[in-house]
Design an enzyme around this catalytic site. Structure first.
Site, PDB file in Angstrom:
ATOM      1  N   ASN A   7       0.843  -1.130   0.069  1.00 11.87           N
ATOM      2  CA  ASN A   7      -0.073   0.034   0.103  1.00 11.87           C
ATOM      3  C   ASN A   7       0.999   1.260   0.004  1.00 11.87           C
ATOM      4  O   ASN A   7       1.559   1.583   1.073  1.00 11.87           O
ATOM      5  CB  ASN A   7      -0.989  -0.026   1.185  1.00 11.87           C
ATOM      6  CG  ASN A   7      -1.897   0.970   1.341  1.00 11.87           C
ATOM      7  OD1 ASN A   7      -1.665   1.980   0.426  1.00 11.87           O
ATOM      8  ND2 ASN A   7      -2.615   1.064   2.282  1.00 11.87           N
ATOM      9  N   LYS A  14       3.350   0.547   3.176  1.00 13.26           N
ATOM     10  CA  LYS A  14       2.935  -0.638   4.029  1.00 13.26           C
ATOM     11  C   LYS A  14       2.948  -1.921   3.367  1.00 13.26           C
ATOM     12  O   LYS A  14       2.601  -1.948   2.138  1.00 13.26           O
ATOM     13  CB  LYS A  14       1.428  -0.208   4.604  1.00 13.26           C
ATOM     14  CG  LYS A  14       1.524   0.692   5.638  1.00 13.26           C
ATOM     15  CD  LYS A  14      -0.178   0.602   6.095  1.00 13.26           C
ATOM     16  CE  LYS A  14      -0.587   2.341   6.795  1.00 13.26           C
ATOM     17  NZ  LYS A  14      -1.916   2.457   6.482  1.00 13.26           N
ATOM     18  N   ARG A  91      -2.365  -2.143  -3.533  1.00 17.58           N
ATOM     19  CA  ARG A  91      -3.604  -1.437  -3.357  1.00 17.58           C
ATOM     20  C   ARG A  91      -3.534  -0.202  -4.338  1.00 17.58           C
ATOM     21  O   ARG A  91      -2.620   0.641  -4.211  1.00 17.58           O
ATOM     22  CB  ARG A  91      -3.760  -0.839  -1.776  1.00 17.58           C
ATOM     23  CG  ARG A  91      -4.732   0.084  -1.769  1.00 17.58           C
ATOM     24  CD  ARG A  91      -4.809   0.438  -0.350  1.00 17.58           C
ATOM     25  NE  ARG A  91      -6.038   1.445  -0.309  1.00 17.58           N
ATOM     26  CZ  ARG A  91      -6.296   2.646   0.056  1.00 17.58           C
ATOM     27  NH1 ARG A  91      -5.054   3.469   0.441  1.00 17.58           N
ATOM     28  NH2 ARG A  91      -7.272   3.595   0.002  1.00 17.58           N
ATOM     29  N   HIS A 180     -12.992   3.077  -0.386  1.00 21.65           N
ATOM     30  CA  HIS A 180     -12.936   1.861   0.835  1.00 21.65           C
ATOM     31  C   HIS A 180     -13.775   0.520  -0.092  1.00 21.65           C
ATOM     32  O   HIS A 180     -14.138  -0.056   0.748  1.00 21.65           O
ATOM     33  CB  HIS A 180     -13.780   2.304   1.969  1.00 21.65           C
ATOM     34  CG  HIS A 180     -13.097   3.390   2.487  1.00 21.65           C
ATOM     35  ND1 HIS A 180     -13.953   4.528   3.126  1.00 21.65           N
ATOM     36  CD2 HIS A 180     -12.129   3.694   2.978  1.00 21.65           C
ATOM     37  CE1 HIS A 180     -13.260   5.212   3.913  1.00 21.65           C
ATOM     38  NE2 HIS A 180     -11.912   4.729   3.797  1.00 21.65           N
ATOM     39  N   LEU A 208     -16.133   2.963   9.363  1.00 26.83           N
ATOM     40  CA  LEU A 208     -15.864   4.212   9.991  1.00 26.83           C
ATOM     41  C   LEU A 208     -14.529   4.354  10.837  1.00 26.83           C
ATOM     42  O   LEU A 208     -14.302   3.517  11.676  1.00 26.83           O
ATOM     43  CB  LEU A 208     -16.899   4.105  11.356  1.00 26.83           C
ATOM     44  CG  LEU A 208     -18.489   4.124  10.976  1.00 26.83           C
ATOM     45  CD1 LEU A 208     -19.256   4.229  12.146  1.00 26.83           C
ATOM     46  CD2 LEU A 208     -18.957   5.024  10.086  1.00 26.83           C
ATOM     47  N   ARG A 240     -11.822  15.717   7.481  1.00 29.27           N
ATOM     48  CA  ARG A 240     -12.698  15.866   6.137  1.00 29.27           C
ATOM     49  C   ARG A 240     -14.204  16.357   6.776  1.00 29.27           C
ATOM     50  O   ARG A 240     -14.768  15.775   7.552  1.00 29.27           O
ATOM     51  CB  ARG A 240     -12.523  14.860   5.273  1.00 29.27           C
ATOM     52  CG  ARG A 240     -11.501  14.702   4.567  1.00 29.27           C
ATOM     53  CD  ARG A 240     -11.586  13.241   3.774  1.00 29.27           C
ATOM     54  NE  ARG A 240     -10.419  12.450   4.240  1.00 29.27           N
ATOM     55  CZ  ARG A 240     -10.419  11.061   3.895  1.00 29.27           C
ATOM     56  NH1 ARG A 240     -11.170  10.506   2.851  1.00 29.27           N
ATOM     57  NH2 ARG A 240      -9.644  10.308   4.538  1.00 29.27           N
ATOM     58  N   ASP A 282      -8.918  12.512  16.044  1.00 28.46           N
ATOM     59  CA  ASP A 282      -9.087  11.167  16.456  1.00 28.46           C
ATOM     60  C   ASP A 282     -10.325  10.904  17.408  1.00 28.46           C
ATOM     61  O   ASP A 282     -10.405  11.801  18.664  1.00 28.46           O
ATOM     62  CB  ASP A 282      -7.600  11.028  17.297  1.00 28.46           C
ATOM     63  CG  ASP A 282      -7.573   9.473  17.544  1.00 28.46           C
ATOM     64  OD1 ASP A 282      -6.611   8.904  17.113  1.00 28.46           O
ATOM     65  OD2 ASP A 282      -8.352   8.754  18.434  1.00 28.46           O
ATOM     66  N   ILE A 331     -12.960   3.050  14.041  1.00 30.50           N
ATOM     67  CA  ILE A 331     -13.937   3.679  15.047  1.00 30.50           C
ATOM     68  C   ILE A 331     -15.305   2.471  15.147  1.00 30.50           C
ATOM     69  O   ILE A 331     -15.767   2.031  16.019  1.00 30.50           O
ATOM     70  CB  ILE A 331     -14.763   4.729  14.588  1.00 30.50           C
ATOM     71  CG1 ILE A 331     -13.752   5.947  14.564  1.00 30.50           C
ATOM     72  CG2 ILE A 331     -16.142   5.181  15.410  1.00 30.50           C
ATOM     73  CD1 ILE A 331     -14.284   7.183  13.809  1.00 30.50           C
ATOM     74  N   GLU A 333     -15.171  -0.973  14.659  1.00 34.05           N
ATOM     75  CA  GLU A 333     -14.696  -2.063  15.193  1.00 34.05           C
ATOM     76  C   GLU A 333     -14.502  -1.826  17.024  1.00 34.05           C
ATOM     77  O   GLU A 333     -14.773  -2.587  17.667  1.00 34.05           O
ATOM     78  CB  GLU A 333     -13.302  -2.599  14.795  1.00 34.05           C
ATOM     79  CG  GLU A 333     -13.554  -3.091  13.243  1.00 34.05           C
ATOM     80  CD  GLU A 333     -12.253  -3.187  12.705  1.00 34.05           C
ATOM     81  OE1 GLU A 333     -11.389  -3.754  13.331  1.00 34.05           O
ATOM     82  OE2 GLU A 333     -12.275  -3.310  11.433  1.00 34.05           O
ATOM     83  N   GLU A 383      -8.114  -5.359   4.677  1.00 37.33           N
ATOM     84  CA  GLU A 383      -8.136  -5.195   3.377  1.00 37.33           C
ATOM     85  C   GLU A 383      -6.912  -5.713   2.591  1.00 37.33           C
ATOM     86  O   GLU A 383      -6.927  -6.334   1.487  1.00 37.33           O
ATOM     87  CB  GLU A 383      -7.921  -3.368   3.031  1.00 37.33           C
ATOM     88  CG  GLU A 383      -9.197  -2.737   3.265  1.00 37.33           C
ATOM     89  CD  GLU A 383      -9.146  -1.524   3.546  1.00 37.33           C
ATOM     90  OE1 GLU A 383      -9.420  -0.510   2.859  1.00 37.33           O
ATOM     91  OE2 GLU A 383      -8.838  -1.097   4.669  1.00 37.33           O
TER      92      GLU A 383
HETATM   93  P1  ADP Z   1      -7.513   4.951   8.893  1.00 42.00           P
HETATM   94  O1  ADP Z   1      -8.857   5.414   8.200  1.00 42.00           O
HETATM   95  O2  ADP Z   1      -6.671   5.826   9.158  1.00 42.00           O
HETATM   96  O3  ADP Z   1      -7.350   3.643   8.612  1.00 42.00           O
HETATM   97  P2  ADP Z   1      -8.504   3.746  11.191  1.00 42.00           P
HETATM   98  O4  ADP Z   1      -9.736   2.642  10.573  1.00 42.00           O
HETATM   99  O5  ADP Z   1      -7.417   2.861  11.963  1.00 42.00           O
HETATM  100  O6  ADP Z   1      -8.180   4.779  10.278  1.00 42.00           O
HETATM  101  O7  ADP Z   1      -9.370   4.472  12.289  1.00 42.00           O
HETATM  102  C1  ADP Z   1      -8.898   5.191  13.386  1.00 42.00           C
HETATM  103  C2  ADP Z   1     -10.206   6.095  14.121  1.00 42.00           C
HETATM  104  O8  ADP Z   1     -10.465   4.981  14.824  1.00 42.00           O
HETATM  105  C3  ADP Z   1      -9.591   6.945  14.967  1.00 42.00           C
HETATM  106  O9  ADP Z   1     -10.528   8.134  14.999  1.00 42.00           O
HETATM  107  C4  ADP Z   1      -9.644   6.350  16.159  1.00 42.00           C
HETATM  108  O10 ADP Z   1      -9.838   7.289  17.352  1.00 42.00           O
HETATM  109  C5  ADP Z   1     -10.716   5.469  16.382  1.00 42.00           C
HETATM  110  N1  ADP Z   1     -10.463   4.342  17.312  1.00 42.00           N
HETATM  111  C6  ADP Z   1      -9.559   3.512  17.557  1.00 42.00           C
HETATM  112  N2  ADP Z   1      -9.581   2.872  18.686  1.00 42.00           N
HETATM  113  C7  ADP Z   1     -10.899   3.490  19.140  1.00 42.00           C
HETATM  114  C8  ADP Z   1     -11.753   3.045  20.477  1.00 42.00           C
HETATM  115  N3  ADP Z   1     -11.224   2.248  21.336  1.00 42.00           N
HETATM  116  N4  ADP Z   1     -12.927   3.854  20.675  1.00 42.00           N
HETATM  117  C9  ADP Z   1     -13.412   4.895  19.833  1.00 42.00           C
HETATM  118  N5  ADP Z   1     -12.535   5.153  18.620  1.00 42.00           N
HETATM  119  C10 ADP Z   1     -11.416   4.449  18.188  1.00 42.00           C
END
Ligand code: ADP
Length: 397
Positions: A7, A14, A91, A180, A208, A240, A282, A331, A333, A383
């Site tokens: 990626n 990555k 990717r 996605h 998310l 965004r 975040d 988010i 998961e 992915e």
């Molecule tokens: P990317 O789009 O960069 O791949 P991810 O799928 O890793 O991002 O998602 C990152 C988001 O997931 C961040 O906003 C992070 O705060 C959120 N996140 C990770 N762990 C938790 C948690 N335990 N509770 C709430 N949000 C979380």
């Protein structure tokens, strides 16, 4: 069969090396700060500690060289010979209307990806750099491109056309593409499996993360998705803005004296959870701030929830119903509170939310109660594995 999945970002790369006989990950890692000071490779062989390798990494060719060296290393390597890599899966982000599925990469594919740079000026160039670096550093190994947009190519015109003069669609291929796709495909395939692979199914997948999107998937085919020509449209995201009244653009450009690049920066980097809360992009930080009484952070959470609910409602209406809703990505998961806030507003669909089951993170589980009219699942996305599976399938043909 061993498949290397790559990626490539503008300053990062990555990778994961899969043994596709059992779909296990042999090693994974990340090259950071390519072309910048402090460039670094973090390599993790399965079941072993991470190794950090600091080196000057001026470009993607050197990055690939280092990745190969790490995979072959006597101490922390996982293969003995480069020939053990049977294929590379890339990717690749924007496939326009040309790529509706993954494909074997050849010169024509690269040329088409180069033509599509106008649609994805930030994302496609680094993918192309990664592909060309592999051509040079691991010559002769077949490569497969897995496009983020491909899965969404089944959308009908009524979902992908914008309400602009049709000539712009013809002239510039200005339309919704969606992103996605690899994640929406992975979790929707798994969801259909859990449902017993019925002939007919209506699924809403909610990816998310930092970037977020929803997809409406009927009988395995995308009917609609929330991201558009670019990954800016749709939900409120980390930085965004998502959906806006388009008239805001000329308004703000005039009032703030912004040029096109400045306006793009506001919408892509300064908006979303960060823009509203003023705290962070975040989700965890925003949740923490809201819990500590920060009102703007609390509103940012509400806006996020509301945009997800808006799309779920729209997609249930578009598909005339929904059988299952899937939460995935960072988010989706891990964010218990976000899932709870969303699901508790979906009783009108007949969802009986199981709060106890929801009290978990990052594992596949059903979070609706037995008998719930619409079933709700957490399905961790993967992915890289989807890319490795496509790569194996295509090169085995
Ligand atoms: P990317 O789009 O960069 O791949 P991810 O799928 O890793 O991002 O998602 C990152 C988001 O997931 C961040 O906003 C992070 O705060 C959120 N996140 C990770 N762990 C938790 C948690 N335990 N509770 C709430 N949000 C979380």
């Amino acid at each position: 069969m061993k498949v290397l999945v790559l990626n490539s970002g503008s300053s990062s790369l990555k990778y994961q090396l899969f043994n596709m006989d059992d779909e296990s990950v042999l090693a994974k890692g990340l090259v950071e700060k390519i072309g910048l000071d402090g460039s670094l490779l973090t390599h993790q062989p399965a079941g072993m500690d991470k190794v950090k390798i600091e080196a000057a990494i001026p470009n993607h060719n050197v990055a690939i060289e280092l990745v190969i060296a790490a995979l072959l290393d006597e101490k922390h390597g996982v293969i003995k010979d480069m020939k053990e890599i049977d294929a590379v899966g890339h990717r690749t982000v924007h496939g326009g209307t040309t790529f509706s599925e993954s494909c074997l990469i050849n010169d024509d594919v690269i040329a088409e990806m180069e033509r599509l740079v106008t649609l994805a000026p930030l994302h496609n160039p680094p993918c192309i750099l990664g592909i060309k670096a592999c051509q040079e550093k691991i010559p002769g190994v077949p490569m497969v491109g897995v496009f983020d947009t491909a899965f969404h190519q089944t959308m009908p015109p009524a979902s992908y056309l914008y309400g602009l003069p049709y000539e712009y669609y013809e002239k510039y291929q200005l339309r919704r593409y969606g992103f996605h796709g690899t994640s929406h495909r992975f979790v929707s395939i798994r969801c259909r499996e859990i449902l017993g692979n019925p002939e007919h199914s209506k699924i809403i997948t909610c990816h998310l993360g930092n970037g977020s999107s929803l997809a409406a998937i009927k009988d395995g085919k995308v009917q609609d998705t929330s991201m558009g020509l670019t990954p800016l449209e749709g939900l409120l995201m980390g930085t965004r803005c998502g959906d806006l009244d388009p008239a805001i653009l000329p308004f703000l450009m005039e009032k703030e004296g912004l040029d096109i690049a400045g306006m793009n920066t506001v919408m892509n980097k300064k908006s979303g959870l960060l823009g509203i809360s003023g705290v962070s992009s975040d989700m965890r930080d925003v949740e923490e701030a809201a819990a500590a009484g920060n009102e703007r952070a609390a509103i940012a959470l509400e806006v996020f929830k509301k945009t997800v609910l808006r799309y779920i409602g729209a997609y249930a209406a578009e598909m005339d119903g929904v059988d299952a809703i899937v939460f995935t990505a960072g988010i989706g998961e891990n964010g218990k509170a976000v899932r709870k806030a969303i699901c508790e507003n979906l009783t009108y669909l007949g969802i009986e939310f199981d709060e106890e089951a929801n009290d978990c993170r990052g594992k596949e589980i059903e979070i609706s109660k037995p008998g719930s009219k619409v079933r709700v699942f957490i399905i961790p996305t993967n992915e890289e594995l989807m890319i490795a599976r496509d790569t194996k399938e295509i090169i085995s043909k």
